[in-house]
Motif scaffolding. Structure first.
Motif, PDB file in Angstrom:
ATOM      1  N   VAL A  82     -23.877   3.381  15.344  1.00 41.22           N
ATOM      2  CA  VAL A  82     -24.849   3.796  16.444  1.00 41.22           C
ATOM      3  C   VAL A  82     -25.134   5.547  16.865  1.00 41.22           C
ATOM      4  CG1 VAL A  82     -26.418   3.231  18.633  1.00 41.22           C
ATOM      5  CG2 VAL A  82     -25.197   1.756  17.031  1.00 41.22           C
ATOM      6  N   GLU A  83     -26.566   6.173  16.538  1.00 43.16           N
ATOM      7  CA  GLU A  83     -25.965   7.438  17.660  1.00 43.16           C
ATOM      8  C   GLU A  83     -27.251   7.353  17.945  1.00 43.16           C
ATOM      9  OE1 GLU A  83     -23.977  10.727  17.875  1.00 43.16           O
ATOM     10  OE2 GLU A  83     -26.408  11.138  18.835  1.00 43.16           O
ATOM     11  N   ARG A  84     -27.336   8.174  19.344  1.00 47.52           N
ATOM     12  CA  ARG A  84     -28.773   7.996  20.586  1.00 47.52           C
ATOM     13  C   ARG A  84     -29.196   9.963  19.819  1.00 47.52           C
ATOM     14  NH1 ARG A  84     -27.597  12.317  24.698  1.00 47.52           N
ATOM     15  NH2 ARG A  84     -29.602  11.733  25.493  1.00 47.52           N
ATOM     16  N   ILE A  85     -28.817  10.701  19.722  1.00 52.42           N
ATOM     17  CA  ILE A  85     -29.926  11.657  19.158  1.00 52.42           C
ATOM     18  C   ILE A  85     -30.768  11.807  17.864  1.00 52.42           C
ATOM     19  CG2 ILE A  85     -29.693  14.717  18.652  1.00 52.42           C
ATOM     20  CD1 ILE A  85     -27.492  14.649  20.572  1.00 52.42           C
ATOM     21  N   THR A 117     -22.436   7.870  15.946  1.00 54.21           N
ATOM     22  CA  THR A 117     -22.230   8.550  14.879  1.00 54.21           C
ATOM     23  C   THR A 117     -21.992   9.727  14.895  1.00 54.21           C
ATOM     24  OG1 THR A 117     -23.679   6.798  14.357  1.00 54.21           O
ATOM     25  CG2 THR A 117     -23.823   8.723  12.777  1.00 54.21           C
ATOM     26  N   THR A 164     -16.458   6.936  20.043  1.00 59.01           N
ATOM     27  CA  THR A 164     -15.939   8.210  19.416  1.00 59.01           C
ATOM     28  C   THR A 164     -17.332   8.921  20.239  1.00 59.01           C
ATOM     29  OG1 THR A 164     -17.793   8.759  18.143  1.00 59.01           O
ATOM     30  CG2 THR A 164     -16.071   7.669  17.384  1.00 59.01           C
ATOM     31  N   ALA A 165     -17.172   8.857  22.065  1.00 61.65           N
ATOM     32  CA  ALA A 165     -18.629   9.837  22.743  1.00 61.65           C
ATOM     33  C   ALA A 165     -17.065   8.957  24.112  1.00 61.65           C
ATOM     34  CB  ALA A 165     -18.922   9.403  22.890  1.00 61.65           C
ATOM     35  N   TYR A 184     -18.856  11.390  10.021  1.00 60.92           N
ATOM     36  CA  TYR A 184     -17.743  11.407   8.912  1.00 60.92           C
ATOM     37  C   TYR A 184     -16.777  10.344   9.485  1.00 60.92           C
ATOM     38  CZ  TYR A 184     -13.118  12.691   7.664  1.00 60.92           C
ATOM     39  OH  TYR A 184     -11.821  13.095   7.296  1.00 60.92           O
ATOM     40  N   GLY A 194     -25.597   3.791  22.532  1.00 63.24           N
ATOM     41  CA  GLY A 194     -24.768   2.645  21.743  1.00 63.24           C
ATOM     42  C   GLY A 194     -23.980   2.192  22.843  1.00 63.24           C
ATOM     43  N   LEU A 213     -19.855  10.620  27.035  1.00 64.70           N
ATOM     44  CA  LEU A 213     -20.557   9.402  25.889  1.00 64.70           C
ATOM     45  C   LEU A 213     -21.920   9.227  27.309  1.00 64.70           C
ATOM     46  CD1 LEU A 213     -20.698   6.013  24.305  1.00 64.70           C
ATOM     47  CD2 LEU A 213     -19.496   5.506  26.890  1.00 64.70           C
ATOM     48  N   ILE A 214     -22.538   9.272  26.611  1.00 63.03           N
ATOM     49  CA  ILE A 214     -24.807   9.418  27.851  1.00 63.03           C
ATOM     50  C   ILE A 214     -24.969   7.940  27.704  1.00 63.03           C
ATOM     51  CG2 ILE A 214     -26.564  10.263  28.407  1.00 63.03           C
ATOM     52  CD1 ILE A 214     -24.996  12.550  28.370  1.00 63.03           C
ATOM     53  N   VAL A 252     -19.894   3.664  17.482  1.00 63.38           N
ATOM     54  CA  VAL A 252     -20.246   4.346  19.140  1.00 63.38           C
ATOM     55  C   VAL A 252     -20.842   5.855  18.972  1.00 63.38           C
ATOM     56  CG1 VAL A 252     -21.333   4.549  21.563  1.00 63.38           C
ATOM     57  CG2 VAL A 252     -20.961   2.215  20.154  1.00 63.38           C
ATOM     58  N   VAL A 312     -16.851  14.316  23.547  1.00 60.86           N
ATOM     59  CA  VAL A 312     -17.946  15.055  24.014  1.00 60.86           C
ATOM     60  C   VAL A 312     -17.274  13.390  25.191  1.00 60.86           C
ATOM     61  CG1 VAL A 312     -18.363  16.471  22.299  1.00 60.86           C
ATOM     62  CG2 VAL A 312     -19.208  14.451  22.062  1.00 60.86           C
ATOM     63  N   ILE A 330     -17.894  17.252  14.965  1.00 60.78           N
ATOM     64  CA  ILE A 330     -17.057  16.026  14.504  1.00 60.78           C
ATOM     65  C   ILE A 330     -15.812  16.086  14.966  1.00 60.78           C
ATOM     66  CG2 ILE A 330     -16.474  18.336  12.513  1.00 60.78           C
ATOM     67  CD1 ILE A 330     -17.213  16.269  10.818  1.00 60.78           C
ATOM     68  N   SER A 331     -15.130  14.774  15.441  1.00 60.41           N
ATOM     69  CA  SER A 331     -13.396  15.094  15.444  1.00 60.41           C
ATOM     70  C   SER A 331     -12.821  15.763  14.507  1.00 60.41           C
ATOM     71  CB  SER A 331     -13.495  13.859  16.432  1.00 60.41           C
ATOM     72  OG  SER A 331     -14.696  12.798  17.001  1.00 60.41           O
ATOM     73  N   LEU A 387     -30.097  14.287  14.842  1.00 63.78           N
ATOM     74  CA  LEU A 387     -27.940  13.962  14.177  1.00 63.78           C
ATOM     75  C   LEU A 387     -28.260  12.582  12.840  1.00 63.78           C
ATOM     76  CD1 LEU A 387     -25.246  14.309  17.317  1.00 63.78           C
ATOM     77  CD2 LEU A 387     -26.693  16.080  15.221  1.00 63.78           C
TER      78      LEU A 387
HETATM   79  N1  SAH Z   1     -18.086  10.173  15.426  1.00 65.21           N
HETATM   80  C1  SAH Z   1     -18.517  11.820  15.144  1.00 65.21           C
HETATM   81  C2  SAH Z   1     -18.335  12.170  16.562  1.00 65.21           C
HETATM   82  C3  SAH Z   1     -18.606  12.001  16.727  1.00 65.21           C
HETATM   83  S1  SAH Z   1     -19.457  13.546  18.509  1.00 65.21           S
HETATM   84  C4  SAH Z   1     -18.594  11.811  13.822  1.00 65.21           C
HETATM   85  O1  SAH Z   1     -17.018  11.672  13.228  1.00 65.21           O
HETATM   86  O2  SAH Z   1     -18.685  13.214  13.791  1.00 65.21           O
HETATM   87  C5  SAH Z   1     -19.850  11.612  20.090  1.00 65.21           C
HETATM   88  C6  SAH Z   1     -20.873  11.813  19.433  1.00 65.21           C
HETATM   89  O3  SAH Z   1     -21.457  10.464  20.201  1.00 65.21           O
HETATM   90  C7  SAH Z   1     -22.328  12.658  19.850  1.00 65.21           C
HETATM   91  O4  SAH Z   1     -23.159  12.754  18.701  1.00 65.21           O
HETATM   92  C8  SAH Z   1     -23.363  12.264  20.910  1.00 65.21           C
HETATM   93  O5  SAH Z   1     -24.569  12.670  20.832  1.00 65.21           O
HETATM   94  C9  SAH Z   1     -22.736  10.520  21.160  1.00 65.21           C
HETATM   95  N2  SAH Z   1     -23.185   9.753  22.191  1.00 65.21           N
HETATM   96  C10 SAH Z   1     -23.212  10.167  23.537  1.00 65.21           C
HETATM   97  N3  SAH Z   1     -23.536   9.323  24.831  1.00 65.21           N
HETATM   98  C11 SAH Z   1     -23.885   7.594  23.392  1.00 65.21           C
HETATM   99  C12 SAH Z   1     -24.408   6.476  22.959  1.00 65.21           C
HETATM  100  N4  SAH Z   1     -24.547   6.343  24.859  1.00 65.21           N
HETATM  101  N5  SAH Z   1     -24.620   6.286  22.207  1.00 65.21           N
HETATM  102  C13 SAH Z   1     -24.447   6.451  21.041  1.00 65.21           C
HETATM  103  N6  SAH Z   1     -24.595   7.649  20.348  1.00 65.21           N
HETATM  104  C14 SAH Z   1     -23.665   8.508  21.571  1.00 65.21           C
END
Ligand code: SAH
Length: 224
Positions: free
Chosen positions: A119-122, A100, A164-165, A104, A148, A219-220, A98, A217, A73-74, A125
């Motif tokens: 949008v979240e890829r995991i 989630t 946020t990645a 937060y 995302g 961005l995948i 991008v 962290v 979490i940032s 989470l």
């Molecule tokens: N905004 C978040 C913190 C983000 S941490 C908060 O408030 O808690 C970064 C997040 O980006 C991680 O959960 C990671 O799984 C996700 N992420 C990384 N690459 C992504 C992608 N291509 N698409 C969607 N989510 C992605």
């Protein structure tokens, strides 16, 4: 504990977390966050609900915290600053986040703008964030579990996009889904040399600004 004791205990915790939030907001102000809209939103969002219980006592420290799956979490300061950069003078109507993560940042945005997509890829989470945001009553957040980096073309264009990645570059589809006058805020660069960039679309042209150094962290992009 009796029922009454339990209730007053819960009320006590509620007040303690309110005090902690007020202190956090003061700290953000001292660190230079001057956008009252953002400070008010952050005073409202219960950050302790977005971390594991074991971590809750640190929820109002100005630091990033682990949320599992090697993600974080940032840091509140970074959330405040990026939110401010995204808002500009006129509040955007539809925003895409991008990454989630805990949910937060999405909650902070939901306090400020009418409609938030995130949008979240995991999957784990995504599930947890969805449950939390529902429990906390955020009705203007739409979550999706997907990559995302291709954005959400069926819901765009967006007046604001917040990534946020951190990646080496900003995925083209996100830029394409930016509405005229819209702003995209994202950390860009190699893992330990990222900077926040803000791109503003003006018709066919894009205005790029390179701002603060940050560490996010990764961005995948694509399946992994
Ligand atoms: N905004 C978040 C913190 C983000 S941490 C908060 O408030 O808690 C970064 C997040 O980006 C991680 O959960 C990671 O799984 C996700 N992420 C990384 N690459 C992504 C992608 N291509 N698409 C969607 N989510 C992605």
């Amino acid at each position: 504990m009796s029922r009454d004791q339990l209730h007053s205990h819960a009320r006590g915790l509620g007040m303690a977390s309110e005090r902690s939030r007020r202190r956090l907001v003061e700290r953000l102000r001292q660190k230079g966050v001057a956008d009252e809209r953002v400070l008010e939103a952050m005073e409202r969002v219960q950050r302790h609900r977005f971390v594991d219980e074991a971590m809750a006592s640190r929820a109002y420290d100005d630091t990033a915290l682990p949320i599992g799956h090697s993600q974080t979490i940032s840091q509140p300061y970074v959330v405040a600053h990026m939110t401010h950069l995204l808002l500009g003078q006129s509040v955007p109507e539809r925003v895409l986040e991008v990454g989630t993560g805990s949910g937060y940042q999405a909650a902070v945005l939901a306090e400020l703008v009418p409609l938030v997509y995130s949008v979240e890829r995991i999957p784990a989470l995504y599930d947890r964030a969805r449950r939390r945001l529902q429990e906390l009553g955020y009705r203007n957040v739409r979550l999706r579990q997907s990559d995302g980096s291709i954005g959400l073309p069926e819901y765009g264009p967006f007046d604001g996009i917040l990534v946020t990645a951190g990646g080496e570059e900003i995925p083209r589809p996100l830029i394409d889904q930016l509405a005229d006058g819209g702003r995209l805020v994202a950390p860009v660069g190699p893992r330990h040399a990222q900077h926040i960039f803000r791109i503003t679309r003006r018709g066919a042209s894009l205005d790029w600004q390179k701002l603060d150094a940050v560490t996010f962290v990764p961005l995948i992009v694509g399946e992994q």
